[in-house]
Design an enzyme around this catalytic site. Structure first.
Site, short mmCIF file in Angstrom:
data_model
loop_
_atom_site.label_atom_id
_atom_site.label_comp_id
_atom_site.label_asym_id
_atom_site.label_seq_id
_atom_site.Cartn_x
_atom_site.Cartn_y
_atom_site.Cartn_z
N PHE A 157 42.59 30.06 36.65
CA PHE A 157 42.30 31.05 37.70
C PHE A 157 42.96 32.40 37.40
O PHE A 157 43.34 33.12 38.33
CB PHE A 157 42.82 30.59 39.08
CG PHE A 157 42.31 29.27 39.57
CD1 PHE A 157 40.97 28.96 39.51
CD2 PHE A 157 43.18 28.35 40.14
CE1 PHE A 157 40.50 27.74 40.00
CE2 PHE A 157 42.73 27.13 40.63
CZ PHE A 157 41.38 26.83 40.56
N ILE A 158 43.13 32.76 36.14
CA ILE A 158 43.90 33.98 35.84
C ILE A 158 43.01 35.23 35.89
O ILE A 158 42.09 35.40 35.09
CB ILE A 158 44.62 33.86 34.48
CG1 ILE A 158 45.52 32.61 34.48
CG2 ILE A 158 45.43 35.13 34.18
CD1 ILE A 158 46.52 32.50 35.64
N GLU A 243 52.75 41.85 45.93
CA GLU A 243 51.43 41.30 45.60
C GLU A 243 50.64 41.04 46.88
O GLU A 243 49.46 41.35 46.99
CB GLU A 243 51.60 40.00 44.81
CG GLU A 243 50.28 39.26 44.61
CD GLU A 243 50.40 38.00 43.75
OE1 GLU A 243 51.52 37.67 43.33
OE2 GLU A 243 49.36 37.37 43.51
N GLY A 364 46.83 34.60 45.75
CA GLY A 364 48.06 35.26 46.19
C GLY A 364 48.80 34.40 47.21
O GLY A 364 49.69 34.88 47.91
N THR A 366 47.68 30.75 49.69
CA THR A 366 46.64 30.46 50.70
C THR A 366 47.13 30.82 52.11
O THR A 366 48.34 30.99 52.33
CB THR A 366 46.28 28.95 50.68
OG1 THR A 366 47.45 28.21 51.08
CG2 THR A 366 45.81 28.49 49.32
C1 LIG Z 1 39.54 34.19 42.00
C2 LIG Z 1 40.95 33.72 41.85
C3 LIG Z 1 41.86 34.52 41.20
C4 LIG Z 1 43.17 34.08 41.01
N1 LIG Z 1 44.05 34.84 40.28
C5 LIG Z 1 45.24 34.31 39.92
C6 LIG Z 1 46.10 34.99 38.99
O1 LIG Z 1 45.80 36.10 38.52
N2 LIG Z 1 47.25 34.40 38.62
C7 LIG Z 1 47.63 33.19 39.12
O2 LIG Z 1 48.69 32.71 38.73
N3 LIG Z 1 46.85 32.52 40.00
C8 LIG Z 1 45.67 33.05 40.41
N4 LIG Z 1 44.85 32.37 41.28
C9 LIG Z 1 45.28 31.07 41.80
C10 LIG Z 1 45.60 31.07 43.28
O3 LIG Z 1 46.78 31.79 43.54
C11 LIG Z 1 45.66 29.60 43.72
O4 LIG Z 1 44.34 29.09 43.66
C12 LIG Z 1 46.24 29.43 45.11
O5 LIG Z 1 47.59 29.79 45.14
C13 LIG Z 1 46.09 27.98 45.61
O6 LIG Z 1 46.52 27.06 44.64
P1 LIG Z 1 45.56 25.82 44.25
O7 LIG Z 1 44.22 26.36 43.93
O8 LIG Z 1 46.24 25.03 43.22
O9 LIG Z 1 45.41 24.98 45.58
P2 LIG Z 1 46.37 23.79 46.05
O10 LIG Z 1 47.77 24.21 45.92
O11 LIG Z 1 45.94 22.56 45.36
O12 LIG Z 1 46.00 23.69 47.58
C14 LIG Z 1 44.88 22.94 48.07
C15 LIG Z 1 44.87 23.04 49.59
O13 LIG Z 1 46.08 22.47 50.10
C16 LIG Z 1 46.72 23.39 50.96
N5 LIG Z 1 48.17 23.25 50.86
C17 LIG Z 1 48.93 23.22 49.74
N6 LIG Z 1 50.23 23.13 50.06
C18 LIG Z 1 50.30 23.12 51.42
C19 LIG Z 1 51.36 23.07 52.37
N7 LIG Z 1 52.64 23.04 51.98
N8 LIG Z 1 51.05 23.08 53.68
C20 LIG Z 1 49.77 23.13 54.09
N9 LIG Z 1 48.72 23.19 53.24
C21 LIG Z 1 48.98 23.19 51.93
C22 LIG Z 1 46.29 24.77 50.46
O14 LIG Z 1 46.44 25.76 51.45
C23 LIG Z 1 44.83 24.48 50.11
O15 LIG Z 1 44.06 24.57 51.27
C24 LIG Z 1 43.56 32.82 41.53
C25 LIG Z 1 42.64 32.03 42.22
C26 LIG Z 1 41.35 32.46 42.38
C27 LIG Z 1 40.36 31.56 43.08
#
Ligand SMILES: Cc1cc2nc3c(=O)[nH]c(=O)nc-3n(C[C@H](O)[C@H](O)[C@H](O)COP(=O)(O)OP(=O)(O)OC[C@H]3O[C@@H](n4cnc5c(N)ncnc54)[C@H](O)[C@@H]3O)c2cc1C
Length: 378
Positions: A157-158, A243, A364, A366
């Site tokens: 997802f970078i 951010e 950034g 969720t």
């Molecule tokens: C288009 C795009 C661009 C991005 N750009 C970057 C980037 O440049 N650099 C980078 O490093 N990352 C980037 N990301 C990653 C993004 O920051 C992550 O997707 C996001 O932080 C969520 O992590 P995950 O996808 O692993 O979801 P998960 O952590 O697997 O979460 C899945 C679900 O569980 C929920 N959840 C998780 N933990 C908890 C909790 N403690 N309490 C309640 N609910 C919870 C989440 O809210 C979500 O609904 C990008 C993502 C996208 C889609």
């Protein structure tokens, strides 16, 4: 919108120059970038030529030595021009700041001047296939060797992943689990062992390239470690408010843009012998959105001012990211509804604005993670 006292005459002049530049270099290319899934390097160069890259980085490193309000203007004008494709938030507000705040002099002089001209585009590499929200579970490994570290692992997802020339990477030194073994490294993206994977096919924000990255026995010299070993997680927590505020700024301006084009549309479109605007429901929906946008701008300005004064706390930045990203999704959805069937047709800008909005509640951090952060301050 209420008159904004945040910006002075210099800021306003800068805003005018950004708008003028966008009329020529951005607006005509948005659809092309959407199709190609990438903002052109020429655009980044043009931004460098027009003083729009690294505004708040000191001049000795190629920046302009200005305040964050100039960064905010760029984010606002980009979204008001109808796109959040060019990832200025990542380049200007995140990557440049990690390098400036924690990098050695050598690293700062190597990368910041190139980032200021647009010769080098930055990426921040935290998320991995197995972890995003829970960054202390990062698995990319940095093994100490003579003169540096060998990195192995992958990121996903970078943002700017395909275009990137310089990357800040979170990796774990040693076998200990948890936050205390995470360090940050900066590297050029053309070194041996650094591979760019596929460009991810996203629902929206398509002109912003998002990619997987792989590191296989990639050597990073010791001086490319940012700050101290084992403090990477602390640095990430320190930088995340900026951010998150960047995302909040884009969201507020994108919501305003959706509202503006919806107002134009309903005043033109006719049904039952009158303009769609003339139905009381339309006026009330728009009035409600207008009120929320007005409150949103006032809140945003207070947050920007607090950030400039280094007073914006982690939970306040999380609240801003939560609220403005949710506002954007609500506004674009209500606005799309006012376009009727045309709102669902790609030729209409509102359709793209609707698709682009959704990710703002995910990246950034969720919305759920923002609520968790806020709740810790209660
Ligand atoms: C288009 C795009 C661009 C991005 N750009 C970057 C980037 O440049 N650099 C980078 O490093 N990352 C980037 N990301 C990653 C993004 O920051 C992550 O997707 C996001 O932080 C969520 O992590 P995950 O996808 O692993 O979801 P998960 O952590 O697997 O979460 C899945 C679900 O569980 C929920 N959840 C998780 N933990 C908890 C909790 N403690 N309490 C309640 N609910 C919870 C989440 O809210 C979500 O609904 C990008 C993502 C996208 C889609």
């Amino acid at each position: 919108m209420l008159a904004r006292s945040l910006y002075n005459e210099d800021h306003q002049l800068f805003r005018e120059s950004v708008k003028k530049m966008y009329d020529k270099e951005l607006v005509p290319f948005v659809e092309q970038w959407e199709t190609e899934g990438l903002v052109s390097r020429e655009f980044w160069r043009a931004c460098g030529d027009n003083g729009m890259l690294l505004p708040d980085i000191p001049e000795q490193y190629g920046g302009m030595g200005l305040d964050f309000k100039f960064n905010a203007i760029i984010l606002e004008e980009t979204a008001l021009a109808g796109t959040t494709g060019p990832a200025f938030g990542v380049h200007n507000d995140i990557v440049a700041h990690y390098i400036h705040n924690y990098g050695s002099e050598k690293v700062k002089h190597e990368w910041l001047p190139k980032m200021a001209t647009g010769e080098a585009i930055g990426a921040i590499c935290m998320s991995e296939p197995s972890t995003g929200s829970d960054l202390k579970e990062v698995r990319t490994k940095a093994t100490p060797v003579d003169g540096g570290f060998i990195l192995n692992g992958s990121k996903t997802f970078i943002t700017n992943g395909i275009n990137a020339d310089v990357a800040v990477i979170a990796a774990r030194v040693g076998d200990d689990s948890g936050a205390k073994s995470i360090s940050l490294f900066v590297t050029g993206c053309d070194v041996d062992g650094f591979t760019k994977g596929r460009k991810l096919d996203k629902v929206g924000n398509r002109s912003s390239d998002t990619a997987e990255l792989f590191f296989e026995d990639m050597f990073v010299p010791t001086e490319n470690m940012l700050g101290k070993q084992g403090e990477g997680f602390i640095y990430m927590m320190q930088e995340l408010p900026q951010e998150r505020l960047s995302i909040a700024i884009s969201c507020q301006a994108a919501a305003q843009h959706a509202y503006d084009i919806a107002v134009d549309y309903v005043k033109e479109r006719r049904a039952f012998g009158k303009a769609v605007f003339d139905f009381q429901n339309t006026k009330f929906v728009l009035a409600n959105l207008k009120a929320q946008l007005q409150v949103g701008w006032a809140h945003l300005d207070a947050c920007i001012e607090a950030l400039v004064e280094k007073k914006l706390s982690t939970n306040e930045a999380a609240a801003a990211k939560l609220w403005h990203s949710e506002l954007r999704c609500k506004v674009v959805d209500d606005c799309l509804q006012m376009f009727g069937g045309y709102g669902y047709i790609e030729e209409y800008e509102i359709a793209r604005l609707w698709r682009d909005a959704r990710v703002m509640r995910i990246y950034g951090g969720t919305s759920e993670i923002m609520k968790d952060l806020i709740s810790r301050s209660i």
